[in-house]
Scaffold this motif. Structure first.
Motif, short mmCIF file in Angstrom:
data_model
loop_
_atom_site.label_atom_id
_atom_site.label_comp_id
_atom_site.label_asym_id
_atom_site.label_seq_id
_atom_site.Cartn_x
_atom_site.Cartn_y
_atom_site.Cartn_z
N GLU A 100 0.86 -1.19 0.00
CA GLU A 100 0.00 0.00 0.00
C GLU A 100 0.89 1.24 0.00
OE1 GLU A 100 -2.73 -0.15 3.26
OE2 GLU A 100 -3.82 -1.86 2.43
N TRP A 103 -0.59 8.34 -1.58
CA TRP A 103 -0.40 9.03 -2.85
C TRP A 103 0.66 10.10 -2.74
CZ3 TRP A 103 -5.95 10.05 -5.13
CH2 TRP A 103 -6.54 8.82 -5.46
N LEU A 125 -2.24 11.59 -8.38
CA LEU A 125 -3.07 10.42 -8.65
C LEU A 125 -4.52 10.80 -8.46
CD1 LEU A 125 -0.33 9.24 -6.99
CD2 LEU A 125 -1.43 7.14 -7.70
N PHE A 126 -5.40 10.05 -9.08
CA PHE A 126 -6.82 10.23 -8.84
C PHE A 126 -7.51 8.88 -8.96
CE2 PHE A 126 -6.42 10.97 -13.41
CZ PHE A 126 -7.49 10.28 -13.94
N SER A 127 -8.70 8.81 -8.41
CA SER A 127 -9.45 7.56 -8.43
C SER A 127 -10.58 7.66 -9.44
CB SER A 127 -10.04 7.29 -7.04
OG SER A 127 -10.76 6.09 -7.06
N THR A 128 -10.77 6.59 -10.18
CA THR A 128 -11.88 6.54 -11.14
C THR A 128 -13.06 5.75 -10.58
OG1 THR A 128 -11.12 4.49 -12.16
CG2 THR A 128 -10.28 6.56 -13.09
N GLY A 129 -12.86 5.14 -9.43
CA GLY A 129 -13.87 4.24 -8.88
C GLY A 129 -13.49 2.80 -9.18
N ASN A 131 -10.37 1.97 -10.50
CA ASN A 131 -8.98 1.88 -10.10
C ASN A 131 -8.40 3.29 -9.96
OD1 ASN A 131 -9.08 1.31 -13.28
ND2 ASN A 131 -7.25 2.53 -12.82
N ASP A 132 -7.22 3.37 -9.37
CA ASP A 132 -6.53 4.64 -9.27
C ASP A 132 -5.70 4.86 -10.53
OD1 ASP A 132 -7.58 4.91 -6.71
OD2 ASP A 132 -5.84 4.00 -5.76
#
Length: 170
Positions: A100, A103, A125-129, A131-132
């Motif tokens: 883990e 970010w 980084l960002f999350s798409t739901g 995956n990151d």
């Protein structure tokens, strides 16, 4: 906290809750109420003004996290804090578990593919739901799914390097 220490955004005040000064808090921690473990906080309002705060208390409810702050006693004061961000020093967080990553620890690392082609540095980084996504800034911007070991092959903090399995033309 020193001015050079990196900080992590852990939450945001989203409005008042009731009439006694309680607040609704959007927490980015897991579990949501864990945000109260990482005090003191730095509160940053929409104008960028910051102040330190200690003594926030709260609980998880079916409608989200509800909290109280020491100097907030009525709904008007609580509502005025809408949009205020909750920041803590990176050093306040526990070490991540194996496999883990925080970010913020990845931001700024160099990114190369398995063939040694330099892509640039991790911007954010960002999350798409689903995956990151690792955003890499170099001669152009690349968005690489943060899926290990499919696309992100290895991360070496000592070398400041992320190795990815990614076509340089994509």
């Amino acid at each position: 906290m020193s001015e050079t220490e990196r900080r992590v955004l852990l939450g945001r005040i989203v409005g008042a809750f009731g009439v006694r000064g309680e607040l609704k808090l959007e927490s980015f921690t897991e579990p949501k109420a864990a945000i109260f473990r990482y005090q003191p906080w730095t509160l940053r309002d929409a104008q960028g003004r910051e102040r330190a705060l200690q003594g926030a208390r709260g609980r998880e409810t079916p409608k989200g996290v509800v909290m109280t702050l020491p100097e907030v006693a009525d709904r008007d004061v609580a509502e005025a804090l809408r949009g205020t961000e909750v920041w803590v020093p990176r050093s306040a967080l526990p070490p991540p578990k194996d496999g883990e990553y925080y970010w913020i620890d990845l931001e700024g690392l160099r990114v190369v593919n398995a063939d040694g082609i330099e892509f640039g540095r991790v911007s954010h980084l960002f999350s798409t739901g689903a995956n990151d996504v690792l955003v890499v800034q170099g001669e152009r911007e690349r968005m690489i799914p943060f899926l290990m070991p499919d696309y992100v092959v290895s991360i070496d903090f000592d070398a400041g390097l992320v190795v990815v399995d990614w076509d340089p033309d994509f």
